[in-house]
Motif scaffolding. Sequence first.
Motif, PDB file in Angstrom:
ATOM      1  N   ARG A  85       0.825  -1.218   0.000  1.00  0.00           N
ATOM      2  CA  ARG A  85       0.000   0.000   0.000  1.00  0.00           C
ATOM      3  C   ARG A  85       0.856   1.264   0.000  1.00  0.00           C
ATOM      4  O   ARG A  85       0.498   2.260  -0.618  1.00  0.00           O
ATOM      5  N   ASN A  86       1.965   1.229   0.722  1.00  0.00           N
ATOM      6  CA  ASN A  86       2.777   2.431   0.896  1.00  0.00           C
ATOM      7  C   ASN A  86       3.783   2.663  -0.222  1.00  0.00           C
ATOM      8  O   ASN A  86       4.379   3.738  -0.307  1.00  0.00           O
ATOM      9  N   GLY A  87       4.009   1.660  -1.058  1.00  0.00           N
ATOM     10  CA  GLY A  87       4.983   1.777  -2.143  1.00  0.00           C
ATOM     11  C   GLY A  87       6.214   0.938  -1.867  1.00  0.00           C
ATOM     12  O   GLY A  87       6.657   0.816  -0.728  1.00  0.00           O
ATOM     13  N   ILE A  88       6.730   0.339  -2.917  1.00  0.00           N
ATOM     14  CA  ILE A  88       7.873  -0.569  -2.834  1.00  0.00           C
ATOM     15  C   ILE A  88       8.986  -0.010  -3.717  1.00  0.00           C
ATOM     16  O   ILE A  88       8.714   0.465  -4.822  1.00  0.00           O
ATOM     17  N   THR A  89      10.209  -0.106  -3.252  1.00  0.00           N
ATOM     18  CA  THR A  89      11.328   0.277  -4.114  1.00  0.00           C
ATOM     19  C   THR A  89      11.721  -0.931  -4.962  1.00  0.00           C
ATOM     20  O   THR A  89      12.049  -1.990  -4.438  1.00  0.00           O
ATOM     21  N   ILE A  90      11.633  -0.736  -6.272  1.00  0.00           N
ATOM     22  CA  ILE A  90      11.949  -1.795  -7.229  1.00  0.00           C
ATOM     23  C   ILE A  90      12.993  -1.243  -8.183  1.00  0.00           C
ATOM     24  O   ILE A  90      12.740  -0.257  -8.876  1.00  0.00           O
ATOM     25  N   LYS A  91      14.144  -1.907  -8.194  1.00  0.00           N
ATOM     26  CA  LYS A  91      15.255  -1.425  -9.014  1.00  0.00           C
ATOM     27  C   LYS A  91      15.522   0.039  -8.673  1.00  0.00           C
ATOM     28  O   LYS A  91      15.861   0.369  -7.570  1.00  0.00           O
ATOM     29  N   ASN A  92      15.283   0.953  -9.634  1.00  0.00           N
ATOM     30  CA  ASN A  92      15.660   2.351  -9.395  1.00  0.00           C
ATOM     31  C   ASN A  92      14.457   3.274  -9.188  1.00  0.00           C
ATOM     32  O   ASN A  92      14.574   4.478  -9.319  1.00  0.00           O
ATOM     33  N   TYR A  93      13.286   2.727  -8.882  1.00  0.00           N
ATOM     34  CA  TYR A  93      12.143   3.607  -8.625  1.00  0.00           C
ATOM     35  C   TYR A  93      11.300   3.074  -7.472  1.00  0.00           C
ATOM     36  O   TYR A  93      11.387   1.905  -7.112  1.00  0.00           O
ATOM     37  N   ARG A  94      10.504   3.966  -6.919  1.00  0.00           N
ATOM     38  CA  ARG A  94       9.587   3.598  -5.843  1.00  0.00           C
ATOM     39  C   ARG A  94       8.169   3.702  -6.389  1.00  0.00           C
ATOM     40  O   ARG A  94       7.785   4.721  -6.966  1.00  0.00           O
ATOM     41  N   THR A  95       7.401   2.653  -6.199  1.00  0.00           N
ATOM     42  CA  THR A  95       6.029   2.660  -6.697  1.00  0.00           C
ATOM     43  C   THR A  95       5.198   3.653  -5.887  1.00  0.00           C
ATOM     44  O   THR A  95       5.494   3.935  -4.728  1.00  0.00           O
ATOM     45  N   ARG A  96       4.155   4.157  -6.517  1.00  0.00           N
ATOM     46  CA  ARG A  96       3.226   5.051  -5.814  1.00  0.00           C
ATOM     47  C   ARG A  96       2.397   4.245  -4.819  1.00  0.00           C
ATOM     48  O   ARG A  96       2.314   3.020  -4.908  1.00  0.00           O
ATOM     49  N   LYS A  97       1.748   4.972  -3.918  1.00  0.00           N
ATOM     50  CA  LYS A  97       0.832   4.305  -2.995  1.00  0.00           C
ATOM     51  C   LYS A  97      -0.252   3.610  -3.809  1.00  0.00           C
ATOM     52  O   LYS A  97      -0.641   4.067  -4.883  1.00  0.00           O
ATOM     53  N   ALA A  98      -0.738   2.500  -3.288  1.00  0.00           N
ATOM     54  CA  ALA A  98      -1.748   1.699  -3.982  1.00  0.00           C
ATOM     55  C   ALA A  98      -2.819   1.273  -2.987  1.00  0.00           C
ATOM     56  O   ALA A  98      -2.587   1.252  -1.775  1.00  0.00           O
ATOM     57  N   LYS A  99      -3.987   0.946  -3.511  1.00  0.00           N
ATOM     58  CA  LYS A  99      -5.025   0.329  -2.682  1.00  0.00           C
ATOM     59  C   LYS A  99      -4.828  -1.174  -2.800  1.00  0.00           C
ATOM     60  O   LYS A  99      -4.789  -1.714  -3.910  1.00  0.00           O
ATOM     61  N   VAL A 100      -4.706  -1.851  -1.665  1.00  0.00           N
ATOM     62  CA  VAL A 100      -4.461  -3.289  -1.671  1.00  0.00           C
ATOM     63  C   VAL A 100      -5.266  -3.925  -0.545  1.00  0.00           C
ATOM     64  O   VAL A 100      -5.208  -3.462   0.600  1.00  0.00           O
ATOM     65  N   TYR A 101      -6.030  -4.960  -0.871  1.00  0.00           N
ATOM     66  CA  TYR A 101      -6.701  -5.715   0.183  1.00  0.00           C
ATOM     67  C   TYR A 101      -6.896  -7.158  -0.248  1.00  0.00           C
ATOM     68  O   TYR A 101      -6.904  -7.479  -1.447  1.00  0.00           O
ATOM     69  N   LEU A 102      -7.025  -8.032   0.759  1.00  0.00           N
ATOM     70  CA  LEU A 102      -7.306  -9.439   0.517  1.00  0.00           C
ATOM     71  C   LEU A 102      -8.759  -9.590   0.099  1.00  0.00           C
ATOM     72  O   LEU A 102      -9.647  -9.010   0.737  1.00  0.00           O
ATOM     73  N   LEU A 103      -9.010 -10.333  -0.951  1.00  0.00           N
ATOM     74  CA  LEU A 103     -10.390 -10.638  -1.317  1.00  0.00           C
ATOM     75  C   LEU A 103     -10.900 -11.739  -0.382  1.00  0.00           C
ATOM     76  O   LEU A 103     -10.182 -12.703  -0.100  1.00  0.00           O
ATOM     77  N   PRO A 104     -12.127 -11.625   0.119  1.00  0.00           N
ATOM     78  CA  PRO A 104     -12.630 -12.624   1.068  1.00  0.00           C
ATOM     79  C   PRO A 104     -12.833 -14.005   0.450  1.00  0.00           C
ATOM     80  O   PRO A 104     -12.838 -15.011   1.153  1.00  0.00           O
ATOM     81  N   GLU A 105     -12.980 -14.048  -0.872  1.00  0.00           N
ATOM     82  CA  GLU A 105     -13.116 -15.334  -1.572  1.00  0.00           C
ATOM     83  C   GLU A 105     -12.587 -15.200  -2.985  1.00  0.00           C
ATOM     84  O   GLU A 105     -12.351 -14.083  -3.464  1.00  0.00           O
ATOM     85  N   GLU A 106     -12.397 -16.317  -3.634  1.00  0.00           N
ATOM     86  CA  GLU A 106     -11.878 -16.304  -5.005  1.00  0.00           C
ATOM     87  C   GLU A 106     -12.855 -15.572  -5.920  1.00  0.00           C
ATOM     88  O   GLU A 106     -14.061 -15.834  -5.882  1.00  0.00           O
TER      89      GLU A 106
END
Length: 196
Positions: free
Chosen positions: A91-112
């Motif tokens: 959600r807060n952003g991940i540093t991947i290689k040479n950039y940091r991802t923007r904040k994202a909305k992320v949640y577990l789906l309750p079912e498939e």
Amino acid sequence: MKYILFYKPYGVLCQFTDGGSDIKRPTLKDYISVPRVYPVGRLDLDSEGLLLLTDNGQLQHRLANPKFAHPRTYFVQVERIPDEKALTKLRNGITIKNYRTRKAKVYLLPEEPQLPPRIPPIRDRRTIPTCWLAITLYEGRNRQVRRMTAAVGFPTLRLVRVSLGSNSQQINLTGLQPGQWRKLTDQEIKMLINFR
């Protein structure tokens, strides 16, 4: 102007020709017979779901360019079940290689989620559980979702883009099966043009 919504199947190249392999791979040409339309952004060969195509170059640029921050939502099947710490990192952003991802909305789906089966199906390892996440990004970098989930230790097994836009103004795959396409409605076109 032409505006098309396509449900890209797994294993289909996100272009109309395949010049990069000795093995013939399916392309957009195998599904879409409308001339002179081009994909808005990309979906990897091993990703599925919503793909817009248009001949409106200005709109194509605005929707594909990360600086305009248009929301795109993916259903993502990952290996194992992420804990809250991993979800917070996503959600807060991940540093991947040479950039940091923007904040994202992320949640577990309750079912498939109710999705058509993937052909071929993902590998099934009975000793390793899987779960589904909903991830909304505001940028679209190359293989971003896969790199994000791998960076927190939960590799992506299946990735399906399900919508473009926010909940109140959204284009989604409702009514389409993999390999099918339709023209956008006038209301959807207006919504796309007015995306800010």
